[in-house]
Write an enzyme that holds these catalytic residues in place. Sequence first.
Site, PDB file in Angstrom:
ATOM      1  N   LYS A  72     -12.457  17.699  11.906  1.00 25.46           N
ATOM      2  CA  LYS A  72     -13.203  17.874  13.682  1.00 25.46           C
ATOM      3  C   LYS A  72     -13.483  19.677  13.788  1.00 25.46           C
ATOM      4  CE  LYS A  72     -13.022  14.264  16.698  1.00 25.46           C
ATOM      5  NZ  LYS A  72     -12.033  13.257  17.686  1.00 25.46           N
TER       6      LYS A  72
ATOM      7  N   TRP B 220     -17.591  15.986  13.851  1.00 24.92           N
ATOM      8  CA  TRP B 220     -16.688  16.057  12.905  1.00 24.92           C
ATOM      9  C   TRP B 220     -17.511  16.174  11.466  1.00 24.92           C
ATOM     10  CZ3 TRP B 220     -16.006   9.491  12.918  1.00 24.92           C
ATOM     11  CH2 TRP B 220     -14.940   9.773  14.223  1.00 24.92           C
TER      12      TRP B 220
ATOM     13  N   GLU C 134      -5.684  -3.985   1.346  1.00 25.14           N
ATOM     14  CA  GLU C 134      -5.321  -5.352   2.421  1.00 25.14           C
ATOM     15  C   GLU C 134      -6.532  -5.506   2.302  1.00 25.14           C
ATOM     16  OE1 GLU C 134      -4.658  -2.364   3.155  1.00 25.14           O
ATOM     17  OE2 GLU C 134      -3.627  -1.330   4.061  1.00 25.14           O
TER      18      GLU C 134
ATOM     19  N   THR D 227       0.674  -1.163  -0.075  1.00 25.39           N
ATOM     20  CA  THR D 227       0.228   0.136   0.343  1.00 25.39           C
ATOM     21  C   THR D 227       1.133   1.146  -0.242  1.00 25.39           C
ATOM     22  OG1 THR D 227      -0.070   0.058   2.278  1.00 25.39           O
ATOM     23  CG2 THR D 227      -1.965  -1.083   1.649  1.00 25.39           C
TER      24      THR D 227
END
Length: 545
Positions: free
Chosen positions: A441, A446, A331, A185
């Site tokens: 934030k 959020w 993954e 990755t």
Amino acid sequence: MHGLMMDTPLVITDIMRHADRCHGDTEVVSVTVDTPRHRTTLREIFHRARKLANALTRAGIKPGDRVATLAWNDYRHLELYYAVSCMGAVLHTINPRLFPEQVAYIVNHAEDRLLFVDPMVLPLVEKLWPALESLEQVVVLTDDAHMPSSALSDLVSYESFIADEADSFDWPDLDERAASSLCYTSGTTGNPKGVLFSHRSTVLHNFVALMGDSLGCTRRDVALVVVPMFHANSWGLAYAAPSIGTKMVFPGPKMGDGATLAALIKEESITLAAGVPTVWQLLLNHAREAGIKLAPLRRVSVGGSACPLAIMKEFVEKHDCEVLHAWGMTEMSPIGTLNAFPHGFEEWPEAEQDALRVKQGQPVLGVQMKIVDDFGRELPWDGKSAGVVKVRGPFVCSDYFKLGHPSEAHSETGWFATGDVATMDPDGVMQITDRAKDVIKSGGEWISSIDLENIASGHPKVLQAAVIGIKHSKWDERPLLIVVPRPGEQPTREEILGWLQGRIARWWTPDDVAFVESIPLTATGKISKLELRKQFADYVWPGAE
Ligand code: ADP
């Protein structure tokens, strides 16, 4: 009591044998550096894969050894896919667009013995050569006539590497858990990490890739394989298409060229394609400017980053092409969720259709999923609670290759923490709000950068939009909207913020809009928030000291 069914191993060799026998005539078309339109068949590809396996054996490659590629999508890369994995070695696909130091790091970390490199990427290898400790031989993916001149000695062309080999090879009986391929990755922080796929995980993932609502391959289709073979096994297309007899068209180094992709779609009668949103943006721009329809394209799978609604609607409305929004990661082999629409979707009011389109969809069969809060407590699937997505299943990685320390992402036994933050609807439809590290934030709440980007990029004068959090004295962080205008357009800050009004909660409104000519992309063609944050490191809010 055990069932009385055969326990034949799940190995890629059986995909190859099946494809060779049943779909040998299926055509494979490639754009390569030496040929604008190379044509072959699966039968010929497997014939050459056997010669390649003999050549690799002669070069001393043994089961478990890593054989690397730095290559675009084409037929030779497909031959490597099958020859290397089916002889029991491990195909290590490397992204040529990674930072050179990362390429050197992963070649050494993987202890690659042989490297197959595209002629275009050879200069990178020449530059890195002194640092590539484990490599014994470099093979250039071309023929003798097209060998580039090089400072490296002992280079051999792929065609001469396999030329004198026998075309029969006794494929070994492999343990289904044996490693088949390796992909690192890109690792926005720290060193890249190796995901080591097995034959079993690849075959199980292949069944998922072949489901009706998945990549969409049928024997009648022609697939444009834009998604790189160096990135998460081209999302499984390099296995799925041969499995069912779908003709494949590989754009080679031209994968980011809208005009070439449009020409291939028309001339090769391409019906389905898979790739990241930035590629589709380029293709749609080309189609718009050239005034053409992308027929006979009927289905585009898009993933890798959130697909803006504007892209999906343009495909549907201007090109009669359905878009399948998918989510996943290396993954996960990589498919994790698919956003397939339910029966009757076409009758829904447009706003409801759009609300579903932008979501990432339901977990595929074989992937179990949960969302958790900061303390690891499971959150409800109520469409509102947002938490970190954790997954598990037989094609999810259980650890990273030779990491040397416990993986943080695997800290809860049996689960993998994806690093993505999402909500889940009661029926399991997931919506990614952010990568955990990109979350903004503001005043303890959020703000979803993905939502903001999606809505901003729907403005008719906006080509591309990205949102990052910038430090704020009162709110901790506030969103900054970064916009690339469409060619010839000069939208104003007020126009853009006015467009957002009523489409988002008021307190989500970005505090400023920055206009730029281009947005930096990662090696896999996604918006690089890391680079953007660096570019705007000295940014000061209007009116602030
Ligand atoms: P890399 O970081 O090398 O690009 P991956 O391709 O594995 O590696 O990236 C996976 C990540 O891409 C996911 O964790 C997620 O953040 C993002 N992603 C993939 N598909 C989508 C999607 N449809 N919507 C939003 N984010 C996505």
